[in-house]
Design an enzyme around this catalytic site. Sequence first.
Site, PDB file in Angstrom:
ATOM      1  N   SER A  94       0.794  -1.236   0.000  1.00 21.17           N
ATOM      2  CA  SER A  94       0.000   0.000   0.000  1.00 21.17           C
ATOM      3  C   SER A  94       0.820   1.277   0.000  1.00 21.17           C
ATOM      4  O   SER A  94       0.250   2.364  -0.169  1.00 21.17           O
ATOM      5  CB  SER A  94      -0.951   0.016   1.200  1.00 21.17           C
ATOM      6  OG  SER A  94      -2.044  -0.827   0.949  1.00 21.17           O
TER       7      SER A  94
ATOM      8  N   TYR B  14      -3.700  -2.093 -10.409  1.00 19.65           N
ATOM      9  CA  TYR B  14      -3.589  -1.911  -8.950  1.00 19.65           C
ATOM     10  C   TYR B  14      -2.664  -2.969  -8.322  1.00 19.65           C
ATOM     11  O   TYR B  14      -1.761  -2.633  -7.551  1.00 19.65           O
ATOM     12  CB  TYR B  14      -4.995  -1.959  -8.328  1.00 19.65           C
ATOM     13  CG  TYR B  14      -4.987  -2.017  -6.823  1.00 19.65           C
ATOM     14  CD1 TYR B  14      -4.807  -0.875  -6.051  1.00 19.65           C
ATOM     15  CD2 TYR B  14      -5.136  -3.244  -6.155  1.00 19.65           C
ATOM     16  CE1 TYR B  14      -4.780  -0.944  -4.669  1.00 19.65           C
ATOM     17  CE2 TYR B  14      -5.112  -3.311  -4.770  1.00 19.65           C
ATOM     18  CZ  TYR B  14      -4.930  -2.168  -4.034  1.00 19.65           C
ATOM     19  OH  TYR B  14      -4.892  -2.233  -2.662  1.00 19.65           O
TER      20      TYR B  14
ATOM     21  N   TYR C  50      -3.788   2.800   8.444  1.00 19.16           N
ATOM     22  CA  TYR C  50      -5.030   2.070   8.739  1.00 19.16           C
ATOM     23  C   TYR C  50      -5.733   2.692   9.944  1.00 19.16           C
ATOM     24  O   TYR C  50      -5.795   3.914  10.045  1.00 19.16           O
ATOM     25  CB  TYR C  50      -4.745   0.570   8.950  1.00 19.16           C
ATOM     26  CG  TYR C  50      -3.794  -0.011   7.941  1.00 19.16           C
ATOM     27  CD1 TYR C  50      -4.075   0.053   6.575  1.00 19.16           C
ATOM     28  CD2 TYR C  50      -2.602  -0.608   8.324  1.00 19.16           C
ATOM     29  CE1 TYR C  50      -3.193  -0.473   5.631  1.00 19.16           C
ATOM     30  CE2 TYR C  50      -1.721  -1.136   7.387  1.00 19.16           C
ATOM     31  CZ  TYR C  50      -2.027  -1.053   6.049  1.00 19.16           C
ATOM     32  OH  TYR C  50      -1.148  -1.568   5.125  1.00 19.16           O
TER      33      TYR C  50
ATOM     34  N   VAL D  50       1.209  -3.859   3.790  1.00 19.87           N
ATOM     35  CA  VAL D  50       1.185  -5.176   4.416  1.00 19.87           C
ATOM     36  C   VAL D  50       2.460  -5.986   4.155  1.00 19.87           C
ATOM     37  O   VAL D  50       2.639  -7.048   4.734  1.00 19.87           O
ATOM     38  CB  VAL D  50      -0.061  -6.010   4.032  1.00 19.87           C
ATOM     39  CG1 VAL D  50      -1.326  -5.378   4.570  1.00 19.87           C
ATOM     40  CG2 VAL D  50      -0.141  -6.248   2.539  1.00 19.87           C
TER      41      VAL D  50
ATOM     42  N   LYS E 125       0.371   3.565  -2.881  1.00 21.78           N
ATOM     43  CA  LYS E 125      -0.773   4.490  -2.954  1.00 21.78           C
ATOM     44  C   LYS E 125      -0.329   5.947  -2.816  1.00 21.78           C
ATOM     45  O   LYS E 125      -0.978   6.851  -3.335  1.00 21.78           O
ATOM     46  CB  LYS E 125      -1.803   4.130  -1.868  1.00 21.78           C
ATOM     47  CG  LYS E 125      -2.451   2.739  -2.090  1.00 21.78           C
ATOM     48  CD  LYS E 125      -3.353   2.331  -0.928  1.00 21.78           C
ATOM     49  CE  LYS E 125      -4.245   1.127  -1.186  1.00 21.78           C
ATOM     50  NZ  LYS E 125      -3.667  -0.179  -1.066  1.00 21.78           N
TER      51      LYS E 125
HETATM   52  N1  GLN Z   1      -2.263  -5.330  -2.133  1.00 22.03           N
HETATM   53  C1  GLN Z   1      -2.868  -5.232  -0.833  1.00 22.03           C
HETATM   54  C2  GLN Z   1      -4.379  -5.282  -0.951  1.00 22.03           C
HETATM   55  O1  GLN Z   1      -4.927  -4.718  -1.839  1.00 22.03           O
HETATM   56  C3  GLN Z   1      -2.390  -3.958  -0.203  1.00 22.03           C
HETATM   57  C4  GLN Z   1      -2.957  -3.810   1.159  1.00 22.03           C
HETATM   58  C5  GLN Z   1      -2.091  -3.025   2.080  1.00 22.03           C
HETATM   59  O2  GLN Z   1      -0.865  -2.988   2.015  1.00 22.03           O
HETATM   60  N2  GLN Z   1      -2.773  -2.463   3.031  1.00 22.03           N
HETATM   61  O3  GLN Z   1      -5.048  -5.890  -0.156  1.00 22.03           O
END
Ligand code: GLN
Length: 312
Positions: A72, A197, A248, A266, A75
């Site tokens: 993530s 994505y 989060y 993650v 992003k």
């Molecule tokens: N690729 C992961 C997902 O879409 C990324 C989630 C994350 O790092 N929070 O679930």
Amino acid sequence: VPASPTHIANTIETELLQRVAAAVPSHGAGRVADYIPALASADPAAFGFAVATVDGEVYGTGSWLAPFSIQSIAKVFSLSLAVARDAAAVWGRVGREPSGDPFNSLAALEHASGIPPNPFVNAGALVVTDVLREMTGDACGAVLDFVREESGNPTIGFNAAVAASEADNGDRNAALAHLLASYGNLRGPVDRVLDDYVRQCAVEMSCRDLALAGTFLARHGVRRDATRLLSRSDAKRINAIMLMCGVYDAAGEFAYRVGLPAKSGVGGGILAVIPNRCALCAWSPGLDAAGNSVAAVAALDAFTTMTGWSVF
Ligand code: GLN
């Protein structure tokens, strides 16, 4: 032979980073993410930490040169690239509030009639990916071009096995994408947007690469080559969204302990920004219950406590 000023600066930084690493008792603590099967094999004891200053110096400790799955953290880059091209195109379709729901929640999206609460939950990132795809034809390609340039590392790529593993286990993200499309908030073909994505999430970078690639946010939007990606206001805004929505549902505790805008993934990485000074990246795959790396949070906590640097 007298040591050069750069050498002295290096020694100071190295000593500081060693003290940070020593203050992290939790290497190996937490649980490695396993809902994406290809991530489950990561070594929970791995740990890296890097600092990239606004002047272009970069220092690190531990496995700071080892590439890992940025997940993530991507992003931040896709949002910055989309906002740089057309901020109104993003903010007409995504909110800017912390959600209080899990990052892959469908309920929040349904309640808000297809407008994701912010660009860092998965639904928001899918919309940003769609916007950036409309602008560039390939959101992941745009992210790769940018991070290669900023880090000076042209070998950065995405791990096709990790992307495929996520796609094979991606029912929730597919559900989010279809729900967005049902509200008219996903314009490209759902399968293409999802593919774009998961490739971004599967980009592999080291702490060094990520710290360097995040430094534009510490320079108020100015890139490594001194050109401007973001206006000063837009850089401030993206830092603000990181502070509120980047880790989060742990934004309160993270602000309390670390006091910096940050984005976690993650894969166990956290990119954090100290405006005017530097960008930091800490990494260790073991995650806490909120999904943030236990050791990476501890290292950032130690760094800001030892230096006294924060946005507060
Ligand atoms: N690729 C992961 C997902 O879409 C990324 C989630 C994350 O790092 N929070 O679930």
